[in-house]
Design a protein around this motif. Structure first.
Motif, PDB file in Angstrom:
ATOM      1  N   GLY A  37       0.801  -1.220   0.000  1.00 27.06           N
ATOM      2  CA  GLY A  37       0.000   0.000   0.000  1.00 27.06           C
ATOM      3  C   GLY A  37       0.834   1.269   0.000  1.00 27.06           C
ATOM      4  N   GLU A  38       2.103   1.171   0.422  1.00 28.80           N
ATOM      5  CA  GLU A  38       3.003   2.338   0.385  1.00 28.80           C
ATOM      6  C   GLU A  38       3.420   2.665  -1.043  1.00 28.80           C
ATOM      7  OE1 GLU A  38       6.358   2.120   3.141  1.00 28.80           O
ATOM      8  OE2 GLU A  38       5.226   0.644   4.313  1.00 28.80           O
ATOM      9  N   TRP A  39       3.424   1.676  -1.931  1.00 29.53           N
ATOM     10  CA  TRP A  39       3.927   1.890  -3.289  1.00 29.53           C
ATOM     11  C   TRP A  39       2.783   2.025  -4.301  1.00 29.53           C
ATOM     12  CZ3 TRP A  39       7.836   1.925  -0.347  1.00 29.53           C
ATOM     13  CH2 TRP A  39       8.274   0.835   0.386  1.00 29.53           C
ATOM     14  N   SER A  40       1.760   1.193  -4.145  1.00 29.17           N
ATOM     15  CA  SER A  40       0.706   1.073  -5.147  1.00 29.17           C
ATOM     16  C   SER A  40      -0.436   2.063  -4.916  1.00 29.17           C
ATOM     17  CB  SER A  40       0.138  -0.352  -5.116  1.00 29.17           C
ATOM     18  OG  SER A  40      -1.031  -0.446  -5.885  1.00 29.17           O
ATOM     19  N   PRO A  41      -0.919   2.719  -5.986  1.00 27.80           N
ATOM     20  CA  PRO A  41      -2.077   3.603  -5.822  1.00 27.80           C
ATOM     21  C   PRO A  41      -3.386   2.820  -5.701  1.00 27.80           C
ATOM     22  CG  PRO A  41      -1.436   3.530  -8.123  1.00 27.80           C
ATOM     23  CD  PRO A  41      -0.406   2.725  -7.354  1.00 27.80           C
ATOM     24  N   GLU A  42      -3.373   1.551  -6.088  1.00 27.20           N
ATOM     25  CA  GLU A  42      -4.587   0.739  -6.059  1.00 27.20           C
ATOM     26  C   GLU A  42      -4.687  -0.103  -4.789  1.00 27.20           C
ATOM     27  OE1 GLU A  42      -6.296  -1.004  -9.737  1.00 27.20           O
ATOM     28  OE2 GLU A  42      -5.675  -2.896  -8.801  1.00 27.20           O
ATOM     29  N   CYS A  43      -3.597  -0.721  -4.402  1.00 24.83           N
ATOM     30  CA  CYS A  43      -3.597  -1.570  -3.211  1.00 24.83           C
ATOM     31  C   CYS A  43      -3.641  -0.687  -1.962  1.00 24.83           C
ATOM     32  CB  CYS A  43      -2.341  -2.437  -3.189  1.00 24.83           C
ATOM     33  SG  CYS A  43      -2.199  -3.450  -1.704  1.00 24.83           S
ATOM     34  N   GLN A  44      -4.629  -0.938  -1.134  1.00 25.04           N
ATOM     35  CA  GLN A  44      -4.764  -0.167   0.100  1.00 25.04           C
ATOM     36  C   GLN A  44      -4.069  -0.859   1.266  1.00 25.04           C
ATOM     37  OE1 GLN A  44      -6.628   3.035  -0.012  1.00 25.04           O
ATOM     38  NE2 GLN A  44      -5.838   2.427  -2.004  1.00 25.04           N
ATOM     39  N   SER A  45      -4.161  -2.191   1.323  1.00 19.45           N
ATOM     40  CA  SER A  45      -3.512  -2.941   2.393  1.00 19.45           C
ATOM     41  C   SER A  45      -3.466  -4.414   2.018  1.00 19.45           C
ATOM     42  CB  SER A  45      -4.249  -2.761   3.727  1.00 19.45           C
ATOM     43  OG  SER A  45      -5.544  -3.341   3.655  1.00 19.45           O
ATOM     44  N   VAL A  46      -2.557  -5.130   2.672  1.00 22.16           N
ATOM     45  CA  VAL A  46      -2.400  -6.576   2.479  1.00 22.16           C
ATOM     46  C   VAL A  46      -2.118  -7.185   3.835  1.00 22.16           C
ATOM     47  CG1 VAL A  46      -1.023  -8.410   1.401  1.00 22.16           C
ATOM     48  CG2 VAL A  46      -1.443  -6.294   0.144  1.00 22.16           C
ATOM     49  N   GLU A  47      -2.691  -8.358   4.060  1.00 24.06           N
ATOM     50  CA  GLU A  47      -2.350  -9.088   5.289  1.00 24.06           C
ATOM     51  C   GLU A  47      -2.094 -10.551   4.943  1.00 24.06           C
ATOM     52  OE1 GLU A  47      -7.034  -9.127   5.989  1.00 24.06           O
ATOM     53  OE2 GLU A  47      -5.732  -7.410   6.057  1.00 24.06           O
ATOM     54  N   TRP A  48      -1.117 -11.108   5.623  1.00 25.95           N
ATOM     55  CA  TRP A  48      -0.833 -12.538   5.495  1.00 25.95           C
ATOM     56  C   TRP A  48      -1.954 -13.297   6.193  1.00 25.95           C
ATOM     57  CZ3 TRP A  48       2.617 -13.255   1.941  1.00 25.95           C
ATOM     58  CH2 TRP A  48       3.694 -12.384   1.802  1.00 25.95           C
ATOM     59  N   VAL A  49      -2.381 -14.441   5.635  1.00 22.32           N
ATOM     60  CA  VAL A  49      -3.466 -15.232   6.225  1.00 22.32           C
ATOM     61  C   VAL A  49      -3.106 -16.717   6.224  1.00 22.32           C
ATOM     62  CG1 VAL A  49      -5.281 -13.583   5.581  1.00 22.32           C
ATOM     63  CG2 VAL A  49      -4.711 -15.449   4.012  1.00 22.32           C
ATOM     64  N   ASP A  50      -3.952 -17.505   6.867  1.00 23.77           N
ATOM     65  CA  ASP A  50      -3.820 -18.967   6.913  1.00 23.77           C
ATOM     66  C   ASP A  50      -2.470 -19.408   7.466  1.00 23.77           C
ATOM     67  OD1 ASP A  50      -6.352 -19.067   5.792  1.00 23.77           O
ATOM     68  OD2 ASP A  50      -5.619 -19.382   3.748  1.00 23.77           O
ATOM     69  N   GLY A  51      -1.964 -18.677   8.471  1.00 21.13           N
ATOM     70  CA  GLY A  51      -0.704 -19.037   9.101  1.00 21.13           C
ATOM     71  C   GLY A  51       0.538 -18.506   8.404  1.00 21.13           C
ATOM     72  N   SER A  52       0.374 -17.837   7.272  1.00 22.07           N
ATOM     73  CA  SER A  52       1.524 -17.260   6.573  1.00 22.07           C
ATOM     74  C   SER A  52       1.994 -16.023   7.313  1.00 22.07           C
ATOM     75  CB  SER A  52       1.152 -16.898   5.134  1.00 22.07           C
ATOM     76  OG  SER A  52       0.744 -18.044   4.421  1.00 22.07           O
ATOM     77  N   THR A  53       3.311 -15.850   7.387  1.00 27.88           N
ATOM     78  CA  THR A  53       3.866 -14.702   8.108  1.00 27.88           C
ATOM     79  C   THR A  53       4.850 -13.891   7.277  1.00 27.88           C
ATOM     80  OG1 THR A  53       5.616 -16.083   9.033  1.00 27.88           O
ATOM     81  CG2 THR A  53       3.592 -15.836  10.343  1.00 27.88           C
ATOM     82  N   GLY A  54       5.094 -14.298   6.048  1.00 26.70           N
ATOM     83  CA  GLY A  54       6.035 -13.566   5.223  1.00 26.70           C
ATOM     84  C   GLY A  54       6.151 -14.187   3.852  1.00 26.70           C
ATOM     85  N   PRO A  55       6.988 -13.573   3.024  1.00 27.17           N
ATOM     86  CA  PRO A  55       7.108 -13.995   1.639  1.00 27.17           C
ATOM     87  C   PRO A  55       7.819 -15.346   1.480  1.00 27.17           C
ATOM     88  CG  PRO A  55       8.708 -12.290   2.114  1.00 27.17           C
ATOM     89  CD  PRO A  55       7.851 -12.438   3.332  1.00 27.17           C
ATOM     90  N   ALA A  56       7.058 -16.357   1.132  1.00 26.37           N
ATOM     91  CA  ALA A  56       7.585 -17.692   0.873  1.00 26.37           C
ATOM     92  C   ALA A  56       6.650 -18.375  -0.115  1.00 26.37           C
ATOM     93  CB  ALA A  56       7.658 -18.501   2.167  1.00 26.37           C
TER      94      ALA A  56
END
Length: 167
Positions: A37-56
């Protein structure tokens, strides 16, 4: 038959920029999806779900977006990370109606003066109603402008002295 692309039929597109930073540093900014959301004008927010905690690979998330004329359209999409290769590539796919919809990629290539960063998408499937809405809203133009904006914001963040990982 040639692949259609453009205002009337979204299939794929990409933009790139050279950023004066390392591929690893820029990857770290992009792959931490809650910062998108800091970079994209369209994306407002993102959250990891289903036990995910980071980029993998396999990590799941939900992204909340806003766009269209005067930002009147709001929607959320579930997604899954397909490639998480630090300093080289970050790829994820969003889902629509339980199907893979749009694959987004970021690729990082060292070049003289920094890193060439490419952001792009490939539409796998979208429902007919979305195709109909894409035409009057000129979704192709909107996505192209959003990618340019996102890459510009990434450039500013990656090149700033407070975020730089190199002197």
């Amino acid at each position: 038959m040639a692949t259609k692309n453009g205002r009337w039929w979204l299939t794929h597109d990409s933009c790139d920029i050279v950023i004066e930073s390392t591929p690893e540093h820029i990857y770290d900014l992009v792959a931490e999806l809650p910062r998108m959301g800091e970079w994209s004008p369209e994306c407002q927010s993102v959250e990891w779900v289903d036990g995910s905690t980071g980029p993998a690979v396999g990590a799941r998330f939900v992204g909340h977006n806003r766009g269209g004329p005067r930002g009147l359209f709001k929607w959320s999409r579930h997604g899954r990370v397909l490639v998480a290769d630090p300093g080289r590539a970050f790829v994820f796919v969003t889902e629509e109606g339980g199907r893979e919809s749009t694959e987004w990629h970021y690729r990082f290539e060292p070049v003289d003066g920094g890193t060439r960063v490419s952001e792009g998408y490939e539409v796998k499937w979208i429902p007919a109603w979305a195709r109909i809405v894409d035409v009057p809203t000129n979704r192709y133009r909107e996505l192209r402008e959003a990618m340019r904006h996102t890459l510009g914001q990434l450039k500013t963040a990656a090149e700033s002295k407070t975020n730089a990982d190199t002197p």
